[in-house]
Scaffold this motif. Structure first.
Motif, PDB file in Angstrom:
ATOM      1  N   GLY A  53       0.814  -1.213   0.000  1.00 36.78           N
ATOM      2  CA  GLY A  53       0.000   0.000   0.000  1.00 36.78           C
ATOM      3  C   GLY A  53       0.845   1.259   0.000  1.00 36.78           C
ATOM      4  N   MET A  54       1.972   1.258   0.728  1.00 42.28           N
ATOM      5  CA  MET A  54       2.853   2.432   0.749  1.00 42.28           C
ATOM      6  C   MET A  54       3.484   2.664  -0.621  1.00 42.28           C
ATOM      7  SD  MET A  54       2.443   3.682   3.690  1.00 42.28           S
ATOM      8  CE  MET A  54       3.742   4.918   3.654  1.00 42.28           C
ATOM      9  N   ILE A  55       3.853   1.579  -1.291  1.00 47.61           N
ATOM     10  CA  ILE A  55       4.388   1.740  -2.650  1.00 47.61           C
ATOM     11  C   ILE A  55       3.342   2.374  -3.556  1.00 47.61           C
ATOM     12  CG2 ILE A  55       5.237   0.508  -4.661  1.00 47.61           C
ATOM     13  CD1 ILE A  55       6.541  -1.501  -2.820  1.00 47.61           C
ATOM     14  N   ALA A  56       2.083   1.866  -3.446  1.00 52.17           N
ATOM     15  CA  ALA A  56       1.005   2.431  -4.271  1.00 52.17           C
ATOM     16  C   ALA A  56       0.733   3.884  -3.902  1.00 52.17           C
ATOM     17  CB  ALA A  56      -0.264   1.583  -4.101  1.00 52.17           C
ATOM     18  N   LEU A  57       0.832   4.197  -2.607  1.00 51.76           N
ATOM     19  CA  LEU A  57       0.604   5.577  -2.183  1.00 51.76           C
ATOM     20  C   LEU A  57       1.686   6.514  -2.725  1.00 51.76           C
ATOM     21  CD1 LEU A  57      -1.245   7.369  -0.413  1.00 51.76           C
ATOM     22  CD2 LEU A  57       0.341   6.946   1.485  1.00 51.76           C
ATOM     23  N   ASP A  58       2.926   6.048  -2.748  1.00 49.43           N
ATOM     24  CA  ASP A  58       4.019   6.847  -3.291  1.00 49.43           C
ATOM     25  C   ASP A  58       3.828   7.073  -4.785  1.00 49.43           C
ATOM     26  OD1 ASP A  58       6.764   8.067  -2.978  1.00 49.43           O
ATOM     27  OD2 ASP A  58       7.222   6.493  -4.462  1.00 49.43           O
ATOM     28  N   THR A  59       3.327   6.015  -5.469  1.00 45.36           N
ATOM     29  CA  THR A  59       3.042   6.166  -6.898  1.00 45.36           C
ATOM     30  C   THR A  59       1.943   7.188  -7.131  1.00 45.36           C
ATOM     31  OG1 THR A  59       3.704   3.861  -7.261  1.00 45.36           O
ATOM     32  CG2 THR A  59       2.393   4.916  -8.976  1.00 45.36           C
ATOM     33  N   ALA A  60       0.910   7.172  -6.265  1.00 41.04           N
ATOM     34  CA  ALA A  60      -0.188   8.138  -6.405  1.00 41.04           C
ATOM     35  C   ALA A  60       0.308   9.561  -6.163  1.00 41.04           C
ATOM     36  CB  ALA A  60      -1.313   7.791  -5.423  1.00 41.04           C
ATOM     37  N   LEU A  75      -6.142   6.369   4.275  1.00 34.67           N
ATOM     38  CA  LEU A  75      -7.114   5.860   5.235  1.00 34.67           C
ATOM     39  C   LEU A  75      -7.784   4.581   4.721  1.00 34.67           C
ATOM     40  CD1 LEU A  75      -8.792   9.195   6.408  1.00 34.67           C
ATOM     41  CD2 LEU A  75      -7.048   7.826   7.579  1.00 34.67           C
ATOM     42  N   ILE A  76      -8.109   4.585   3.443  1.00 40.64           N
ATOM     43  CA  ILE A  76      -8.727   3.373   2.867  1.00 40.64           C
ATOM     44  C   ILE A  76      -7.755   2.201   2.906  1.00 40.64           C
ATOM     45  CG2 ILE A  76      -9.660   2.355   0.769  1.00 40.64           C
ATOM     46  CD1 ILE A  76     -10.794   5.094   0.049  1.00 40.64           C
ATOM     47  N   GLY A  77      -6.470   2.469   2.616  1.00 39.79           N
ATOM     48  CA  GLY A  77      -5.476   1.394   2.653  1.00 39.79           C
ATOM     49  C   GLY A  77      -5.295   0.822   4.038  1.00 39.79           C
ATOM     50  N   LEU A  78      -5.263   1.709   5.058  1.00 50.17           N
ATOM     51  CA  LEU A  78      -5.136   1.207   6.435  1.00 50.17           C
ATOM     52  C   LEU A  78      -6.358   0.386   6.837  1.00 50.17           C
ATOM     53  CD1 LEU A  78      -3.594   4.341   8.217  1.00 50.17           C
ATOM     54  CD2 LEU A  78      -2.450   2.185   7.594  1.00 50.17           C
ATOM     55  N   VAL A 104     -10.899   2.085  -6.693  1.00 51.10           N
ATOM     56  CA  VAL A 104     -10.737   3.514  -6.428  1.00 51.10           C
ATOM     57  C   VAL A 104      -9.534   3.818  -5.548  1.00 51.10           C
ATOM     58  CG1 VAL A 104     -13.197   3.975  -6.704  1.00 51.10           C
ATOM     59  CG2 VAL A 104     -12.314   3.344  -4.460  1.00 51.10           C
ATOM     60  N   SER A 105      -8.950   2.770  -4.900  1.00 50.45           N
ATOM     61  CA  SER A 105      -7.818   3.004  -4.002  1.00 50.45           C
ATOM     62  C   SER A 105      -6.726   1.982  -4.275  1.00 50.45           C
ATOM     63  CB  SER A 105      -8.271   2.922  -2.543  1.00 50.45           C
ATOM     64  OG  SER A 105      -7.177   3.104  -1.662  1.00 50.45           O
ATOM     65  N   LEU A 145      -8.621   4.069 -14.317  1.00 44.55           N
ATOM     66  CA  LEU A 145      -9.078   5.154 -13.448  1.00 44.55           C
ATOM     67  C   LEU A 145      -7.927   5.793 -12.697  1.00 44.55           C
ATOM     68  CD1 LEU A 145     -12.400   3.691 -11.935  1.00 44.55           C
ATOM     69  CD2 LEU A 145     -12.122   5.319 -13.821  1.00 44.55           C
ATOM     70  N   ARG A 146      -6.993   5.006 -12.188  1.00 39.09           N
ATOM     71  CA  ARG A 146      -5.851   5.525 -11.429  1.00 39.09           C
ATOM     72  C   ARG A 146      -4.561   5.003 -12.069  1.00 39.09           C
ATOM     73  NH1 ARG A 146      -7.228   6.838  -6.177  1.00 39.09           N
ATOM     74  NH2 ARG A 146      -5.144   7.769  -6.146  1.00 39.09           N
ATOM     75  N   PRO A 147      -4.187   5.494 -13.230  1.00 37.94           N
ATOM     76  CA  PRO A 147      -3.019   4.947 -13.935  1.00 37.94           C
ATOM     77  C   PRO A 147      -1.715   5.252 -13.203  1.00 37.94           C
ATOM     78  CG  PRO A 147      -3.813   6.924 -15.035  1.00 37.94           C
ATOM     79  CD  PRO A 147      -4.807   6.624 -13.963  1.00 37.94           C
ATOM     80  N   ASP A 148      -0.761   4.352 -13.396  1.00 38.62           N
ATOM     81  CA  ASP A 148       0.590   4.520 -12.833  1.00 38.62           C
ATOM     82  C   ASP A 148       1.439   5.266 -13.869  1.00 38.62           C
ATOM     83  OD1 ASP A 148       3.077   4.376 -11.704  1.00 38.62           O
ATOM     84  OD2 ASP A 148       3.019   2.220 -11.312  1.00 38.62           O
ATOM     85  N   PRO A 149       1.946   6.443 -13.506  1.00 41.80           N
ATOM     86  CA  PRO A 149       2.693   7.223 -14.518  1.00 41.80           C
ATOM     87  C   PRO A 149       4.046   6.615 -14.849  1.00 41.80           C
ATOM     88  CG  PRO A 149       2.796   8.303 -12.381  1.00 41.80           C
ATOM     89  CD  PRO A 149       1.837   7.162 -12.225  1.00 41.80           C
ATOM     90  N   THR A 150       4.545   5.686 -14.036  1.00 34.85           N
ATOM     91  CA  THR A 150       5.884   5.149 -14.279  1.00 34.85           C
ATOM     92  C   THR A 150       5.889   4.006 -15.289  1.00 34.85           C
ATOM     93  OG1 THR A 150       5.667   3.626 -12.412  1.00 34.85           O
ATOM     94  CG2 THR A 150       6.605   5.810 -11.965  1.00 34.85           C
ATOM     95  N   ILE A 151       4.754   3.381 -15.546  1.00 32.49           N
ATOM     96  CA  ILE A 151       4.691   2.249 -16.487  1.00 32.49           C
ATOM     97  C   ILE A 151       3.489   2.421 -17.400  1.00 32.49           C
ATOM     98  CG2 ILE A 151       5.866   0.600 -14.976  1.00 32.49           C
ATOM     99  CD1 ILE A 151       3.153  -0.441 -14.140  1.00 32.49           C
ATOM    100  N   SER A 152       3.473   1.674 -18.491  1.00 29.67           N
ATOM    101  CA  SER A 152       2.365   1.747 -19.440  1.00 29.67           C
ATOM    102  C   SER A 152       1.166   0.944 -18.931  1.00 29.67           C
ATOM    103  CB  SER A 152       2.813   1.209 -20.801  1.00 29.67           C
ATOM    104  OG  SER A 152       3.140  -0.176 -20.688  1.00 29.67           O
TER     105      SER A 152
END
Length: 408
Positions: A53-60, A75-78, A104-105, A145-152
């Motif tokens: 979740g922290m990795i995903a949060l950093d990506t967001a 909060l949703i991740g916790l 969504v999260s 909906l929530r794309p990762d900008p670091t990868i395609s």
């Protein structure tokens, strides 16, 4: 093997169902307490989900999302990671809910993978496959909906699908291993129970064999003692030669009974001892008849077996015991009458042994008995693969007859 040597065979260990957490589905069932290992596993998966979740949060954060959205993701991740503590009791609900929440999260993705892994451990393949398809679909929607900008998008879809399949395969592997271990436990307990039953049956058969042997060996001797002691009691004025003869029979019978008893005890203590007395066979049938005649019985032996030594030892011994018990019963229940021992047969045809006695002269004397003699002979003949019959004859006498197999 005993259960104290293998604690995992105790009933408390076997109480765990095939689906390790299916106890939560049974109403009123008392759930087993969490072990130290359970707490350790739960902590590991919790921190794993937090790490993902922290990795995903950093990506967001790198994607330029607003602070409120990032805080909501946190909060949703916790909350998603917190639901993992109830996955053992309700594995389906958290897995389905987390698969939907990760749309969504992205911070709930790690918890969703752990929930899918736990579901694959505790439930059959069909419901797990449905949840896995749902998780793949929600990951696909999340990638748009929530794309990762670091990868395609394509790489994100492939990585997400691989993670779902990895969690699914790993969970099914753990489930299969647990089922195998439980099957082995049940097999071990069943084998232990069957071994105990076999040991108990062997002990029972040994006791029955010892009881038959002691009855057949000692009843003949003790009957001679009883008959001649009774004769001395009821005829105190008998001529001295008859008294001396009866006393001699009593002495010889007591000596032989003592020797037979020592033989049986010796067999029980040390089977195969060199000092063991030889077992009777059909060859010693003449000696049995001669002994009965010396005791005052009128015995006729009619043997149609050319060479008694050719009879197998086991068959000959069974035939000897049948003749011995027949003569003993004749002496007890029809004293003073004649008895006939008939032996016939040959290889392939079987061996037939029959003992007949005439009708008793006057009232039949009451001689204590347990009635186990004929039962023991029936068991002997059956164990030898033969047949045994007994009953009164037309002239008022009694006959016992057995057929025993004799291989050519």
């Amino acid at each position: 093997m005993t259960r104290t040597e293998y604690p995992w065979l105790l009933p408390s260990a076997m109480a765990e169902p095939a689906d390790p957490d299916s106890a939560g589905k049974r109403g009123g069932g008392r759930r087993p307490r969490r072990t130290v290992r359970d707490w350790g596993v739960d902590l590991i998966v919790f921190f794993f989900a937090v790490f993902i979740g922290m990795i995903a949060l950093d990506t967001a954060d790198q994607a330029g999302n607003s602070e409120p959205l990032i805080m909501a993701d946190l909060l949703i991740g916790l909350a998603a990671c917190g639901t993992l503590w109830v996955r053992r009791r309700w594995p389906v609900g958290p897995a389905v809910a987390l698969s939907l929440v990760q749309i969504v999260s992205p911070t709930a993705s790690g918890a969703a993978l752990v929930a899918l892994f736990s579901l694959a451990i505790h439930r059959p393949f069909k419901p797990v496959a449905y949840v896995a398809v749902l998780s793949l679909a929600t990951m696909t929607v999340q990638a748009y909906l929530r794309p990762d900008p670091t990868i395609s998008h394509l790489v994100a879809l492939i990585v997400g699908a691989l993670l779902v399949l990895l969690a699914l395969a790993w969970g099914m592997l753990v489930r299969s291993r647990r089922q195998l271990v439980m099957a082995l436990r049940e097999r071990a307990v069943r084998a232990e129970t069957e071994a105990a039953l076999r040991a108990e049956q062997a002990q029972r058969l040994a006791r029955e064999s010892i009881a038959r042997e002691m009855h057949d060996v000692l009843a003949h001797r003790l009957t001679l003692l009883s008959v001649h002691a009774g004769a001395l009691e009821f005829r105190p004025d008998a001529p001295p030669p008859e008294v001396a003869r009866a006393a001699g029979v009593i002495r010889d019978s007591a000596h032989e009974a003592l020797q037979d008893l020592r033989m049986i005890i010796g067999v029980l203590r040390a089977p195969g001892d060199d000092g063991e007395r030889p077992q009777p066979t059909l060859v010693t049938l003449d000696a049995l008849v001669a002994e009965s005649r010396e005791a005052g019985m009128k015995v006729t032996l009619d043997s149609g077996v050319g060479d008694p030594e050719a009879v197998p030892s086991t068959t000959g011994r069974t035939a000897y015991r049948i003749a011995q018990e027949g003569l003993t019963n004749a002496r007890k229940h029809a004293p003073g009458t004649g008895a006939t021992v008939l032996v016939s047969g040959g290889p392939g045809d079987g061996l037939t042994v029959e003992v007949r006695n005439e009708a008793p002269l006057g009232p039949v004397p009451h001689v204590p008995g347990s009635g186990q003699g004929l039962i023991g002979l029936t068991e002997r003949a059956t164990l030898a693969g033969g047949r045994f019959e007994h009953g009164p004859t037309r002239d008022g006498g009694f006959a016992v007859k057995a057929w025993l197999p004799w291989s050519p």
